[in-house]
Design an enzyme around this catalytic site. Structure first.
Site, short mmCIF file in Angstrom:
data_model
loop_
_atom_site.label_atom_id
_atom_site.label_comp_id
_atom_site.label_asym_id
_atom_site.label_seq_id
_atom_site.Cartn_x
_atom_site.Cartn_y
_atom_site.Cartn_z
N SER A 141 34.89 39.50 -23.88
CA SER A 141 35.56 38.31 -24.41
C SER A 141 37.06 38.57 -24.47
CB SER A 141 35.01 38.00 -25.81
OG SER A 141 35.68 36.89 -26.36
N GLY B 190 39.92 44.17 -31.52
CA GLY B 190 40.79 44.41 -30.37
C GLY B 190 40.62 43.41 -29.26
N CYS C 9 31.73 37.15 -36.71
CA CYS C 9 32.88 36.99 -35.79
C CYS C 9 34.17 36.85 -36.56
CB CYS C 9 32.75 35.73 -34.95
SG CYS C 9 31.28 35.63 -33.99
N LEU D 45 38.97 30.16 -26.52
CA LEU D 45 39.82 29.00 -26.22
C LEU D 45 40.36 28.36 -27.51
CD1 LEU D 45 40.75 27.49 -23.65
CD2 LEU D 45 38.89 25.88 -24.07
N HIS D 46 39.46 27.87 -28.33
CA HIS D 46 39.76 27.40 -29.69
C HIS D 46 40.61 26.15 -29.82
CE1 HIS D 46 37.76 31.03 -30.67
NE2 HIS D 46 38.77 31.83 -30.50
N CYS E 254 45.85 36.25 -33.78
CA CYS E 254 45.28 34.89 -33.88
C CYS E 254 45.21 34.53 -35.37
CB CYS E 254 43.90 34.84 -33.24
SG CYS E 254 43.94 35.21 -31.48
N GLU F 194 35.04 49.21 -36.32
CA GLU F 194 33.73 48.72 -36.74
C GLU F 194 32.94 48.22 -35.53
OE1 GLU F 194 34.98 47.30 -41.20
OE2 GLU F 194 34.65 45.73 -39.74
#
Ligand code: SAH
Length: 365
Positions: A205, A173, A347, A229-230, A127, A102
């Site tokens: 990214s 990806g 996102c 980072l998160h 993730c 996509e």
């Protein structure tokens, strides 16, 4: 490292048609270098999909290339959905082997037009909060398959003749897990003889693959770097992003420092806001401490729901409180605008629900 965009393009296009390589292709059709440039120009500048459409080529050559299966378009749109916000369009593309990816077009009210493209079918990094990761890894895309997602939107008539101003490698990806093809796609996007998009308008990214960040530092390209980072601590980050066990924060931040020292370029840190997980004041303070540095910029991303998502989105008020803590600590911070949630184009929502089996007619919603 300087990459030859024409050679990359030609290699991928002829291999997809079953040739052993560009030399064999040129020999079989007795093509001089100017003819190869003409093909490249037709695909990347005139945005044509087939050699059959290139009227400057001799008719016999056009027919021969078509018969041998040479096609410029390596991705075929099977569905095109438009969001209610009237600014976001999601395309599902089928690749030649039937796999699908996509990509998302975002028109920021005519100011700039960004395409978000995929570098792999699926993703190997799992993730916890991301739909693509939940589906597992399928395969790497070639440079042309990556590039063609942007090329499609540039040539799309529905694009109402607006120019693509930005390309972000933030689709499905992990770009640095398919490093060479991604850098090949960057060369194709950038080539002034072809697509001609400036490096500064391209952003890659990554989940934070330290060895590849170091390789990228040496590339000498002005492409923007974003790091997902998160979380500000290893304990929290390893729970959300398994990759953190391989490349813990200290190593990741050291690579970021090397990048900034060598390039003097900014790094964007993405931070998805998960209610009750990483959004309290202590996290904001720890993040501010981690990201002290004049060229670090934090981008807070509101969480978008995923099919088996075990997370809740942080409230807007809490996001702004978190942002204020960073701002007070003099860390540059912005809150990402959300686009295309209604068509699962935001996102972390990209996941081809079912791999298309047969040829589907193009549909618009
Ligand atoms: N693999 C690369 C490229 C994908 S970029 C990377 O992780 O950086 C997509 C961005 O959206 C990443 O920052 C990712 O962490 C973030 N994201 C993933 N799932 C999300 C979700 N459910 N809501 C909001 N952002 C999400």
């Amino acid at each position: 490292m300087k990459r030859d965009a024409l050679a990359i393009w030609l290699g991928d296009v002829v291999c997809a048609a079953g040739y052993s390589g560009a030399d064999a292709f040129a020999r079989e059709h007795a093509l001089k270098p100017f003819r190869l440039r003409q093909l490249y120009h037709a695909a990347t500048k005139e945005l044509r999909d087939d050699p059959g459409d290139v009227t400057t080529l001799p008719k016999e050559l056009r027919n021969a290339l078509m018969q041998r299966g040479i096609r410029f378009a390596s991705v075929e749109p099977v569905t095109l959905q438009r969001s209610r916000d009237a600014q976001t369009t999601k395309a599902v593309f089928r690749l030649r082997d039937g796999k699908a990816v996509e990509a998302v077009l975002m028109e920021h009210f005519g100011e700039r037009t960004t395409v978000c493209i995929s570098s792999q079918a699926g993703c190997a990094f799992a993730c916890a909060f991301c739909a693509t990761g939940q589906g597992g890894f399928n395969r790497n895309l070639s440079a042309v398959e990556i590039f063609d997602q942007a090329r499609f939107f540039a040539g799309e008539p529905a694009q109402r003749a607006k120019r693509i101003t930005n390309v972000v490698f933030m689709g499905m990806g992990e770009p640095f897990h398919n490093y060479e093809a991604v850098m090949g796609a960057v060369a194709l996007l950038n080539d002034p003889q072809g697509f001609g998009l400036g490096h500064r308008h391209i952003t890659i990214s990554t989940v934070g693959l330290v060895d590849k960040i170091d390789a990228f530092t040496k590339e000498d390209v002005q492409v923007n770097l974003a790091i997902s980072l998160h979380a500000p601590t290893d304990e929290l980050r390893s729970g959300l992003m398994p990759v953190n066990r391989r490349y813990p924060l200290q190593e990741l931040m050291a690579a970021c420092e090397r990048y900034v020292a060598a390039t003097r370029r900014k790094i964007f840190f993405e931070y998805v806001m998960l209610a009750g997980i990483n959004d309290d004041s202590a996290c904001a303070k720890a993040l501010a401490k981690l990201l002290r540095g004049p060229l670090y910029h934090v981008n807070l991303i509101p969480y978008n729901a995923t099919p088996d998502g075990a997370f809740e989105a942080t409230s807007d008020a809490r996001i702004w409180k978190f942002a204020k803590i960073l701002d007070d600590a003099r860390v540059a911070v912005t809150v990402r605008q959300n686009m295309g949630r209604d068509i699962t184009a935001a996102c972390g929502q990209l996941q081809v629900e079912s791999q298309p089996k047969a040829h589907l007619p193009m549909s618009r919603v």
